[in-house]
Design a protein around this motif. Structure first.
Motif, PDB file in Angstrom:
ATOM      1  N   VAL A 130      14.659  19.400  18.126  1.00  0.00           N
ATOM      2  CA  VAL A 130      14.013  18.492  18.489  1.00  0.00           C
ATOM      3  C   VAL A 130      12.375  18.473  18.445  1.00  0.00           C
ATOM      4  O   VAL A 130      11.718  17.636  18.099  1.00  0.00           O
ATOM      5  N   PHE A 131      11.887  19.615  18.567  1.00  0.00           N
ATOM      6  CA  PHE A 131      10.504  19.829  18.394  1.00  0.00           C
ATOM      7  C   PHE A 131       9.955  19.839  16.901  1.00  0.00           C
ATOM      8  O   PHE A 131       9.154  18.988  16.524  1.00  0.00           O
ATOM      9  N   PHE A 132      11.099  20.164  16.305  1.00  0.00           N
ATOM     10  CA  PHE A 132      10.638  19.902  14.492  1.00  0.00           C
ATOM     11  C   PHE A 132      10.625  18.493  14.203  1.00  0.00           C
ATOM     12  O   PHE A 132       9.343  17.938  13.739  1.00  0.00           O
ATOM     13  N   TYR A 133      11.445  17.888  14.793  1.00  0.00           N
ATOM     14  CA  TYR A 133      11.504  16.226  14.566  1.00  0.00           C
ATOM     15  C   TYR A 133      10.316  15.801  15.117  1.00  0.00           C
ATOM     16  O   TYR A 133       9.556  14.797  14.631  1.00  0.00           O
ATOM     17  N   ALA A 134       9.848  16.092  16.207  1.00  0.00           N
ATOM     18  CA  ALA A 134       8.553  15.593  17.003  1.00  0.00           C
ATOM     19  C   ALA A 134       7.478  15.675  15.877  1.00  0.00           C
ATOM     20  O   ALA A 134       6.339  14.865  16.034  1.00  0.00           O
ATOM     21  N   CYS A 135       7.467  16.721  15.615  1.00  0.00           N
ATOM     22  CA  CYS A 135       6.284  17.008  14.671  1.00  0.00           C
ATOM     23  C   CYS A 135       6.323  16.868  13.345  1.00  0.00           C
ATOM     24  O   CYS A 135       5.237  16.841  12.329  1.00  0.00           O
ATOM     25  N   PHE A 136       7.591  16.316  12.639  1.00  0.00           N
ATOM     26  CA  PHE A 136       7.741  16.250  11.233  1.00  0.00           C
ATOM     27  C   PHE A 136       6.947  15.272  10.514  1.00  0.00           C
ATOM     28  O   PHE A 136       6.150  15.758   9.598  1.00  0.00           O
ATOM     29  N   PRO A 137       6.605  14.118  10.858  1.00  0.00           N
ATOM     30  CA  PRO A 137       5.640  13.497  10.207  1.00  0.00           C
ATOM     31  C   PRO A 137       4.230  13.698  10.045  1.00  0.00           C
ATOM     32  O   PRO A 137       3.574  13.566   9.065  1.00  0.00           O
ATOM     33  N   LEU A 138       3.888  14.238  11.337  1.00  0.00           N
ATOM     34  CA  LEU A 138       2.453  14.991  11.151  1.00  0.00           C
ATOM     35  C   LEU A 138       2.384  16.077  10.210  1.00  0.00           C
ATOM     36  O   LEU A 138       1.581  16.129   9.369  1.00  0.00           O
ATOM     37  N   LEU A 139       3.379  17.072  10.324  1.00  0.00           N
ATOM     38  CA  LEU A 139       3.620  18.351   9.544  1.00  0.00           C
ATOM     39  C   LEU A 139       3.869  17.928   8.165  1.00  0.00           C
ATOM     40  O   LEU A 139       3.171  18.586   7.266  1.00  0.00           O
ATOM     41  N   PHE A 140       4.628  16.909   7.775  1.00  0.00           N
ATOM     42  CA  PHE A 140       4.879  16.465   6.390  1.00  0.00           C
ATOM     43  C   PHE A 140       3.313  16.077   5.689  1.00  0.00           C
ATOM     44  O   PHE A 140       3.365  16.619   4.814  1.00  0.00           O
ATOM     45  N   GLY A 141       2.392  15.368   6.653  1.00  0.00           N
ATOM     46  CA  GLY A 141       1.255  14.786   5.950  1.00  0.00           C
ATOM     47  C   GLY A 141       0.356  16.050   5.801  1.00  0.00           C
ATOM     48  O   GLY A 141      -0.267  16.158   4.585  1.00  0.00           O
ATOM     49  N   LEU A 142       0.490  17.249   6.619  1.00  0.00           N
ATOM     50  CA  LEU A 142      -0.419  18.189   6.362  1.00  0.00           C
ATOM     51  C   LEU A 142       0.229  19.172   5.231  1.00  0.00           C
ATOM     52  O   LEU A 142      -0.801  19.516   4.339  1.00  0.00           O
ATOM     53  N   LEU A 143       1.252  19.369   5.084  1.00  0.00           N
ATOM     54  CA  LEU A 143       1.662  20.270   4.116  1.00  0.00           C
ATOM     55  C   LEU A 143       1.949  19.387   2.629  1.00  0.00           C
ATOM     56  O   LEU A 143       1.682  20.079   1.685  1.00  0.00           O
TER      57      LEU A 143
END
Length: 385
Positions: free
Chosen positions: A144-157
């Protein structure tokens, strides 16, 4: 590893069925790891499953991979989160309630219930909280934490040019950071194993590999050698844990050591299928078992809790026979849970919460092949001991 090309691969199959099949094997390792908790006599028989908790690492890496490979940017945040909630929460709620009902006679830790149902339990350092009710659900708390961060994390990576180099850097950095924290106390080392922020490394490695494959990168290792490497690394981890008598404070390190082998296997199997290769993993039975894997992962704890009082004192051949029967019962229960509850409830929630665009409806009608379809169909439970 070898790179070939730099363009996004848009000819991927609608379902990466090989990855779906692999999920079943990872779930089974976790089941066998937990079986001695209900039947202590099987601990010596299932010594090879002593490190079975690393199966969760596979699910974290896989989750990042399929979400990144299937991400199109056209999906709204609302749709993304709705899909993820529909995917994991109904089964979590049902299994938690089932265990709650079994615990009513012996006493319930009501204080842990709201945290568990909110899927926040993995943030707690207390075993009574992060292992409350269905113990395996701590990994869903991470997801759930990963999902919450995914859009932002995808943009950064996505800004990373050399994805595979960042994979190595992430794992190396996490090992150094983990060693620094674990040196202060053994309890802190144990906490790292289930801390969502630390396990984000597994998920991020999957994202980076998924991005690399979108751009045409392929690993030069074939699926069979990649699988052999995973088995070898797993056995080494098991030996290190058994011979070194390592306790739970080292679980974070053993899990982290499997991130790269699992990533290699996922990239190899996915690339082989994308490029038109054939494998037994894409046949009907392994794929069906893979589809049941989330249900198996969640329901096996319920099954063990239900039978523990009746099987705990068994020994010898009787324990082995009953142990096999319990695993078969858990698999059967996972099939029923998937067919009668998980799949229809998820579909109903998605129909209620998500309105497909005309283009998506046309693609679905034609059975169109796109990376986005992989995330919807093959991301599976993405999870997740």
């Amino acid at each position: 590893m070898a790179a070939r090309g730099s363009t996004v691969n848009v000819g991927a199959p609608a379902r990466l069925r090989g990855l779906t099949s692999l999920r079943f094997f990872a779930a089974c390792v976790v089941v066998l790891h937990h079986l001695p908790l209900a039947m202590p006599a099987l601990a010596s028989v299932l010594l090879v499953a002593k490190a079975g908790y690393v199966g969760v690492t596979f699910f974290f890496v896989l989750s990042g991979f399929v979400l990144a490979y299937g991400w199109t940017g056209a999906t709204s945040a609302r749709e993304f989160y709705a899909r993820r909630i529909a995917r994991v929460y109904p089964v979590h709620a049902l299994t938690a309630i089932a265990v709650l009902l079994m615990l009513l006679r012996g006493g319930v830790d009501w204080g842990a219930l709201p945290v568990n149902l909110a899927l926040l339990q993995a943030w707690s350092p207390e075993p009574a909280v992060y292992l409350s009710f269905v113990g395996a659900a701590w990994s869903l708390s991470c997801e759930v934490f990963f999902y919450a961060c995914f859009p932002l994390l995808f943009g950064l990576l996505a800004r990373c040019v050399h994805h595979t180099r960042w994979v190595i850097a992430l794992v190396t950095g996490a090992a150094a950071l983990g060693a620094s924290f674990a040196s202060f106390s053994s309890s802190l080392g144990e906490y790292l194993y289930h801390l969502p922020l630390f396990r984000m490394v597994d998920f991020s490695v999957g994202i980076l590999l998924g991005m690399a494959m979108r751009r045409g990168w392929r690993v030069s290792v074939r699926p069979i050698p990649a699988a052999a490497l995973v088995v070898t690394c797993y056995l080494l981890v098991t030996m290190a844990q058994v011979l070194g008598r390592a306790n739970a404070s080292w679980s974070w390190l053993f899990s982290l050591s499997m991130v790269l082998p699992f990533g290699l296997l996922i990239a190899s199997v996915a690339g082989h299928e994308i490029d038109g290769g054939r494998s037994i993993l894409v046949s009907r039975v392994p794929v069906l078992l893979g589809l049941w894997s989330f249900a198996l992962y969640m329901v096996h704890g319920v099954v063990l809790a239900a039978v523990e009082a009746h099987v705990r004192d068994l020994h010898g051949a009787a324990a082995v026979v009953v142990g096999v029967a319990i695993v078969a019962l858990a698999i059967t229960a996972s099939w029923l849970l998937y067919a009668l509850y998980e799949r229809p409830v998820e579909s109903a929630l998605r129909r209620r919460w998500i309105r497909s665009s005309p283009a998506e409806q046309g693609a679905a009608a034609q059975g169109a092949s796109s990376p986005g379809a992989v995330a919807r169909d093959s991301a599976g439970w993405s999870v997740q001991s």
